[in-house]
Design a protein around this motif. Structure first.
Motif, PDB file in Angstrom:
ATOM      1  N   VAL A 102       0.798  -1.021  -0.061  1.00  0.00           N
ATOM      2  CA  VAL A 102       0.165   0.177   0.006  1.00  0.00           C
ATOM      3  C   VAL A 102       0.828   1.151  -0.039  1.00  0.00           C
ATOM      4  O   VAL A 102       1.963   1.283   0.754  1.00  0.00           O
ATOM      5  N   LEU A 103       0.600   2.191  -0.926  1.00  0.00           N
ATOM      6  CA  LEU A 103       1.202   3.623  -0.907  1.00  0.00           C
ATOM      7  C   LEU A 103       0.256   4.330  -0.275  1.00  0.00           C
ATOM      8  O   LEU A 103      -0.972   4.527  -0.608  1.00  0.00           O
ATOM      9  N   GLU A 104       0.847   5.097   0.818  1.00  0.00           N
ATOM     10  CA  GLU A 104      -0.149   6.243   1.346  1.00  0.00           C
ATOM     11  C   GLU A 104       0.396   7.646   1.082  1.00  0.00           C
ATOM     12  O   GLU A 104       1.400   8.033   1.309  1.00  0.00           O
ATOM     13  N   LEU A 105      -0.449   8.560   0.377  1.00  0.00           N
ATOM     14  CA  LEU A 105      -0.048   9.940   0.136  1.00  0.00           C
ATOM     15  C   LEU A 105      -0.390  10.848   1.339  1.00  0.00           C
ATOM     16  O   LEU A 105      -1.566  10.722   1.585  1.00  0.00           O
ATOM     17  N   GLY A 106       0.375  11.747   1.785  1.00  0.00           N
ATOM     18  CA  GLY A 106      -0.106  12.325   2.834  1.00  0.00           C
ATOM     19  C   GLY A 106      -0.307  11.666   4.027  1.00  0.00           C
ATOM     20  O   GLY A 106      -1.435  12.132   4.744  1.00  0.00           O
ATOM     21  N   SER A 107       0.641  11.170   4.550  1.00  0.00           N
ATOM     22  CA  SER A 107       0.525  10.162   5.585  1.00  0.00           C
ATOM     23  C   SER A 107       0.554  10.923   7.175  1.00  0.00           C
ATOM     24  O   SER A 107      -0.094  10.406   8.061  1.00  0.00           O
ATOM     25  N   GLY A 108       1.258  12.180   6.924  1.00  0.00           N
ATOM     26  CA  GLY A 108       1.235  12.721   8.200  1.00  0.00           C
ATOM     27  C   GLY A 108       2.037  12.136   9.164  1.00  0.00           C
ATOM     28  O   GLY A 108       2.960  11.439   9.013  1.00  0.00           O
ATOM     29  N   HIS A 109       1.494  12.229  10.482  1.00  0.00           N
ATOM     30  CA  HIS A 109       2.139  11.273  11.748  1.00  0.00           C
ATOM     31  C   HIS A 109       1.940   9.987  11.638  1.00  0.00           C
ATOM     32  O   HIS A 109       2.399   9.151  12.570  1.00  0.00           O
ATOM     33  N   GLY A 110       1.056   9.213  10.728  1.00  0.00           N
ATOM     34  CA  GLY A 110       1.025   7.994  10.366  1.00  0.00           C
ATOM     35  C   GLY A 110      -0.029   7.430  11.165  1.00  0.00           C
ATOM     36  O   GLY A 110       0.008   6.097  11.211  1.00  0.00           O
ATOM     37  N   ARG A 111      -1.017   7.858  11.671  1.00  0.00           N
ATOM     38  CA  ARG A 111      -2.062   6.971  12.135  1.00  0.00           C
ATOM     39  C   ARG A 111      -2.608   5.815  11.268  1.00  0.00           C
ATOM     40  O   ARG A 111      -2.946   4.566  11.582  1.00  0.00           O
ATOM     41  N   ASP A 112      -3.064   6.021   9.967  1.00  0.00           N
ATOM     42  CA  ASP A 112      -3.615   5.302   8.964  1.00  0.00           C
ATOM     43  C   ASP A 112      -2.541   4.417   8.590  1.00  0.00           C
ATOM     44  O   ASP A 112      -2.516   3.278   8.348  1.00  0.00           O
ATOM     45  N   ALA A 113      -1.160   5.157   8.220  1.00  0.00           N
ATOM     46  CA  ALA A 113      -0.117   3.888   7.750  1.00  0.00           C
ATOM     47  C   ALA A 113       0.168   2.978   9.037  1.00  0.00           C
ATOM     48  O   ALA A 113       0.476   1.777   8.591  1.00  0.00           O
ATOM     49  N   LEU A 114       0.202   3.288  10.140  1.00  0.00           N
ATOM     50  CA  LEU A 114       0.305   2.467  11.041  1.00  0.00           C
ATOM     51  C   LEU A 114      -0.800   1.177  10.998  1.00  0.00           C
ATOM     52  O   LEU A 114      -0.551  -0.153  11.420  1.00  0.00           O
ATOM     53  N   TYR A 115      -1.972   1.550  10.800  1.00  0.00           N
ATOM     54  CA  TYR A 115      -3.033   0.901  10.837  1.00  0.00           C
ATOM     55  C   TYR A 115      -3.056  -0.213   9.817  1.00  0.00           C
ATOM     56  O   TYR A 115      -3.016  -1.251   9.913  1.00  0.00           O
ATOM     57  N   PHE A 116      -2.525   0.177   8.583  1.00  0.00           N
ATOM     58  CA  PHE A 116      -2.354  -0.491   7.442  1.00  0.00           C
ATOM     59  C   PHE A 116      -1.316  -1.697   7.857  1.00  0.00           C
ATOM     60  O   PHE A 116      -1.478  -2.802   7.411  1.00  0.00           O
ATOM     61  N   ALA A 117      -0.233  -1.155   8.366  1.00  0.00           N
ATOM     62  CA  ALA A 117       0.872  -2.188   8.739  1.00  0.00           C
ATOM     63  C   ALA A 117       0.456  -3.271   9.693  1.00  0.00           C
ATOM     64  O   ALA A 117       0.722  -4.455   9.764  1.00  0.00           O
ATOM     65  N   ARG A 118      -0.449  -2.659  10.684  1.00  0.00           N
ATOM     66  CA  ARG A 118      -1.121  -3.795  11.651  1.00  0.00           C
ATOM     67  C   ARG A 118      -2.089  -4.770  10.913  1.00  0.00           C
ATOM     68  O   ARG A 118      -2.150  -5.703  11.415  1.00  0.00           O
ATOM     69  N   ARG A 119      -2.579  -4.417  10.060  1.00  0.00           N
ATOM     70  CA  ARG A 119      -3.428  -5.434   9.159  1.00  0.00           C
ATOM     71  C   ARG A 119      -2.537  -6.228   8.310  1.00  0.00           C
ATOM     72  O   ARG A 119      -3.357  -6.817   7.575  1.00  0.00           O
ATOM     73  N   VAL A 161       9.887  11.718   2.348  1.00  0.00           N
ATOM     74  CA  VAL A 161       9.467  12.933   2.290  1.00  0.00           C
ATOM     75  C   VAL A 161       9.492  13.274   0.729  1.00  0.00           C
ATOM     76  O   VAL A 161      10.370  12.832  -0.035  1.00  0.00           O
ATOM     77  N   HIS A 162       8.188  13.774   0.436  1.00  0.00           N
ATOM     78  CA  HIS A 162       7.767  13.803  -0.900  1.00  0.00           C
ATOM     79  C   HIS A 162       6.690  14.778  -1.108  1.00  0.00           C
ATOM     80  O   HIS A 162       5.573  14.862  -0.399  1.00  0.00           O
ATOM     81  N   ASP A 163       6.781  15.734  -2.271  1.00  0.00           N
ATOM     82  CA  ASP A 163       5.638  16.778  -2.344  1.00  0.00           C
ATOM     83  C   ASP A 163       4.912  16.310  -3.656  1.00  0.00           C
ATOM     84  O   ASP A 163       5.614  15.912  -4.744  1.00  0.00           O
ATOM     85  N   VAL A 164       3.729  15.929  -3.500  1.00  0.00           N
ATOM     86  CA  VAL A 164       2.790  15.208  -4.517  1.00  0.00           C
ATOM     87  C   VAL A 164       2.770  15.961  -5.951  1.00  0.00           C
ATOM     88  O   VAL A 164       2.297  15.784  -6.990  1.00  0.00           O
ATOM     89  N   ARG A 165       3.533  17.233  -5.875  1.00  0.00           N
ATOM     90  CA  ARG A 165       3.507  17.881  -6.988  1.00  0.00           C
ATOM     91  C   ARG A 165       4.814  17.444  -7.901  1.00  0.00           C
ATOM     92  O   ARG A 165       4.756  17.819  -9.205  1.00  0.00           O
ATOM     93  N   GLU A 166       5.439  16.699  -7.330  1.00  0.00           N
ATOM     94  CA  GLU A 166       6.521  16.058  -8.059  1.00  0.00           C
ATOM     95  C   GLU A 166       6.134  14.624  -8.437  1.00  0.00           C
ATOM     96  O   GLU A 166       5.115  13.973  -7.833  1.00  0.00           O
ATOM     97  N   ARG A 222      -5.077  16.484 -11.347  1.00  0.00           N
ATOM     98  CA  ARG A 222      -5.294  15.514 -12.691  1.00  0.00           C
ATOM     99  C   ARG A 222      -3.645  14.879 -12.843  1.00  0.00           C
ATOM    100  O   ARG A 222      -3.625  13.510 -13.001  1.00  0.00           O
ATOM    101  N   VAL A 223      -2.767  15.538 -12.711  1.00  0.00           N
ATOM    102  CA  VAL A 223      -1.196  14.910 -12.757  1.00  0.00           C
ATOM    103  C   VAL A 223      -1.016  13.910 -11.766  1.00  0.00           C
ATOM    104  O   VAL A 223      -0.547  12.686 -12.133  1.00  0.00           O
ATOM    105  N   LEU A 224      -1.490  14.231 -10.579  1.00  0.00           N
ATOM    106  CA  LEU A 224      -1.130  13.336  -9.471  1.00  0.00           C
ATOM    107  C   LEU A 224      -1.837  12.016  -9.720  1.00  0.00           C
ATOM    108  O   LEU A 224      -1.055  10.712  -9.445  1.00  0.00           O
ATOM    109  N   VAL A 225      -3.132  12.066  -9.983  1.00  0.00           N
ATOM    110  CA  VAL A 225      -3.934  10.884 -10.320  1.00  0.00           C
ATOM    111  C   VAL A 225      -3.303  10.152 -11.454  1.00  0.00           C
ATOM    112  O   VAL A 225      -3.446   8.826 -11.419  1.00  0.00           O
ATOM    113  N   GLY A 226      -2.931  10.658 -12.469  1.00  0.00           N
ATOM    114  CA  GLY A 226      -1.898   9.946 -13.386  1.00  0.00           C
ATOM    115  C   GLY A 226      -0.863   9.366 -12.947  1.00  0.00           C
ATOM    116  O   GLY A 226      -0.408   8.123 -13.317  1.00  0.00           O
ATOM    117  N   GLU A 227      -0.153   9.792 -11.878  1.00  0.00           N
ATOM    118  CA  GLU A 227       0.961   9.129 -11.278  1.00  0.00           C
ATOM    119  C   GLU A 227       0.572   7.988 -10.554  1.00  0.00           C
ATOM    120  O   GLU A 227       1.167   7.073 -10.206  1.00  0.00           O
TER     121      GLU A 227
END
Length: 221
Positions: free
Chosen positions: A50-67, A101-106, A134-139
C-alpha cells in the motif's frame, strides 16, 4: 507553477511543519474511518503493498501495517514522518513501514506498476490546482499494478467552508491557515476517466463537521 501558487504552496508546507511540531500526533492513534474501509477493500482485492499519500504522523499507515500490509508512507512534512517512524519502531512495525519525504506536485518516487493499492485521506484536496490533481492521479495510475485500487477522500462543495474564508481561485479557500481545494462532482468524474469508479460515498468527519466524499476506483486489469 505561477509565483503566487508557489508562495501559497510553500506557506502551506511551513504551516504543516509548524502544526506537527506544536501538536505531535495531532490526529491521535486511532485510524480514520476511510482507512478502515480502505483496508477491507484492499484485503478483498488481494493487495499486499500500500502506498499512502499525505500520511502525516501516520495513524493510518500504522493501521495498514497492523493489518499486515507493507506500507510506503509519503508526506511533505519531515516532522510528521519522523513521528511516524518513531511510532512504527515503538510498535515493532518498523520493517513494514517505509517513509519518504515527497511533495505530490513532483513525480512519485516509485517505479511503474509497483504497488497494489493507494490511499490518500484529504491529500488531494490540499493546496493543489485542478491540473496538479489530474497529474497526481495520473501518477497514481502509473505506479499501480493492473487491477489496483485507489481510495481517496476530499472535502466537497457541500462543505460549510466552501466559498468562505480567503479565496485563492480554482475552488481553493483558506481557513485558519489551512487551504482546501473543494471538489465538485465533475472533478471526481474527470479523475475517474479510464478507471472503474466503484464508489462515491458521502460522509462527515470532525468538527463543523467537514463534509467529504470517499472515492474508490480501480485500474482496469
Amino acid at each position: 507553477m505561477p509565483e503566487q501558487d508557489l508562495e501559497l504552496a510553500e506557506a502551506q508546507r511551513a504551516h504543516w511543519q509548524q502544526t506537527y511540531t506544536v501538536h505531535p500526533g495531532m490526529y491521535g492513534d486511532e485510524p480514520s474511518a476511510p482507512a478502515v474501509h480502505a483496508a477491507d477493500v484492499f484485503r478483498a482485492a488481494g493487495a499486499e503493498q500500500v502506498l499512502e499519500l499525505g500520511s502525516g504522523h501516520g495513524r493510518d499507515a500504522l493501521y495498514f501495517a497492523r493489518r499486515g500490509f507493507t506500507v510506503t508512507a509519503t508526506d511533505f512534512s519531515p516532522v510528521g514522518l519522523d513521528q511516524l517512524r518513531d511510532a512504527a519502531s515503538h510498535l515493532g512495525l518498523g520493517a513494514a513501514v517505509d517513509t519518504t519525504v515527497h511533495d505530490v506536485r513532483e513525480k512519485l518516487p516509485l517505479s511503474d506498476a509497483s504497488v497494489d493499492a493507494v490511499f490518500a485521506h484529504m491529500l488531494l484536496c490540499m493546496t493543489l490546482s485542478t491540473e496538479e490533481i489530474r497529474v497526481l492521479v495520473g501518477e497514481v495510475r502509473r505506479v499501480l499494478r493492473p487491477g489496483g485500487t485507489f481510495v481517496y477522500t476530499a472535502r466537497h462543495t457541500g462543505d460549510a467552508h466552501y466559498g468562505t474564508g480567503i479565496a485563492h481561485g480554482d475552488d481553493i479557500f483558506e481557513h485558519g491557515g489551512f487551504a482546501v481545494h473543494f471538489f465538485d462532482r465533475a472533478l471526481v468524474n474527470a479523475l475517474a476517466d479510464g478507471w472503474r469508479l466503484d464508489e462515491m460515498h458521502a460522509f462527515e468527519e470532525g468538527e463543523l463537521p467537514r463534509r467529504l466524499w470517499r472515492v474508490t476506483q480501480t485500474l482496469p486489469g
